[in-house]
Scaffold this motif. Structure first.
Motif, mmCIF file in Angstrom:
data_model
loop_
_atom_site.group_PDB
_atom_site.id
_atom_site.type_symbol
_atom_site.label_atom_id
_atom_site.label_comp_id
_atom_site.label_asym_id
_atom_site.label_seq_id
_atom_site.Cartn_x
_atom_site.Cartn_y
_atom_site.Cartn_z
ATOM 1 N N VAL A 81 0.848 -1.093 0.079
ATOM 2 C CA VAL A 81 -0.039 0.176 -0.151
ATOM 3 C C VAL A 81 0.737 1.121 -0.083
ATOM 4 O O VAL A 81 0.583 2.359 -0.716
ATOM 5 C CB VAL A 81 -0.817 -0.048 1.258
ATOM 6 C CG1 VAL A 81 -1.776 1.288 1.324
ATOM 7 C CG2 VAL A 81 -2.078 -1.047 0.947
ATOM 8 N N GLN A 82 2.022 1.115 0.662
ATOM 9 C CA GLN A 82 2.659 2.364 0.484
ATOM 10 C C GLN A 82 3.422 2.450 -0.634
ATOM 11 O O GLN A 82 3.439 3.614 -0.899
ATOM 12 C CB GLN A 82 4.001 2.287 1.880
ATOM 13 C CG GLN A 82 3.391 2.247 3.287
ATOM 14 C CD GLN A 82 4.374 2.202 4.426
ATOM 15 O OE1 GLN A 82 5.639 1.461 3.795
ATOM 16 N NE2 GLN A 82 4.300 2.538 5.492
ATOM 17 N N ALA A 85 0.839 4.064 -2.822
ATOM 18 C CA ALA A 85 0.564 5.468 -2.568
ATOM 19 C C ALA A 85 1.650 6.313 -3.037
ATOM 20 O O ALA A 85 1.522 7.127 -3.522
ATOM 21 C CB ALA A 85 0.636 5.658 -0.884
ATOM 22 N N ARG A 89 1.064 9.068 -5.865
ATOM 23 C CA ARG A 89 1.429 10.627 -5.524
ATOM 24 C C ARG A 89 2.224 11.032 -6.683
ATOM 25 O O ARG A 89 1.901 12.097 -7.379
ATOM 26 C CB ARG A 89 2.082 10.500 -4.431
ATOM 27 C CG ARG A 89 1.464 10.810 -2.851
ATOM 28 C CD ARG A 89 2.338 11.261 -2.027
ATOM 29 N NE ARG A 89 3.257 10.248 -1.708
ATOM 30 C CZ ARG A 89 2.839 9.268 -0.670
ATOM 31 N NH1 ARG A 89 1.772 9.102 -0.182
ATOM 32 N NH2 ARG A 89 4.060 8.387 -0.418
#
Length: 146
Positions: A81-82, A85, A89
Motif C-alpha cells: 500500500v505504501q 501510495a 502521488r
C-alpha cells in the motif's frame, strides 16, 4: 529491517506487532486480542536475542507460525500500500504538471488567435476605407465627365 523486541517499536522507529496497529490491518496481525509477548523472539526457552531465530524480515521467533504468517502478510500489505501510495502521488504530480503545460499551451494559443483576430479586424477596416475612397474617386470622375 524491523524486528520486534517487545516494546512495540522496531529498530527503525516504526510500530511493530500490536502496538500502533492501524484500522484495516488484519486482526491476526498482532492486533486486538494478540498478546505482544507472543510475537517476537526471546520468550519461553529459546535464546533471548531480539528477533529470535525466525530469520524473516518482518519478525520471527518462537511465536505461533499462524500469527507470524498473519503478521508477515500484514507487513507485506502495508509495504504494498505504501508503494502504491507513492506511485499514485508521483502519477498525480505528473498529471498536474501535464495539465499545467496543457493549460499554458491553450492560453498561448488563445492569445495568438486574439492577436490574429485583431490584425484581421484592422486589415478589414483599412480595406473598407480604401474601397470607400475608390468609390468616391469613381463618383468624382463620373461627375467631371458630365
Amino acid at each position: 529491517d524491523d524486528y520486534f523486541d517487545g516494546s512495540g517499536v522496531g529498530k527503525s522507529g516504526t510500530p511493530v506487532g500490536g502496538a500502533g496497529r492501524k484500522a484495516g490491518t488484519p486482526a491476526g496481525a498482532g492486533g486486538a486480542g494478540a498478546p505482544a509477548a507472543v510475537v517476537g523472539g526471546g520468550g519461553g526457552g529459546g535464546g533471548g536475542a531480539p528477533g529470535g531465530d525466525g530469520g524473516n524480515v518482518y519478525g520471527g521467533g518462537d511465536a505461533d507460525p499462524e500469527l507470524q504468517e498473519s503478521l508477515q502478510e500484514a507487513y507485506q500489505q502495508r509495504d504494498c500500500v505504501q508503494r502504491l501510495a507513492g506511485t499514485l502521488r508521483h502519477k498525480l504530480e505528473v498529471t498536474k504538471k501535464e495539465a499545467g503545460r496543457r493549460g499554458q499551451r491553450k492560453l498561448n494559443e488563445n492569445s495568438q488567435l486574439m492577436k490574429e483576430c485583431n490584425e484581421l479586424r484592422n486589415e478589414n477596416i483599412t480595406l473598407k476605407r480604401k474601397v470607400d475612397h475608390l468609390r468616391q474617386v469613381i463618383k468624382d470622375f463620373e461627375a467631371e465627365d458630365r
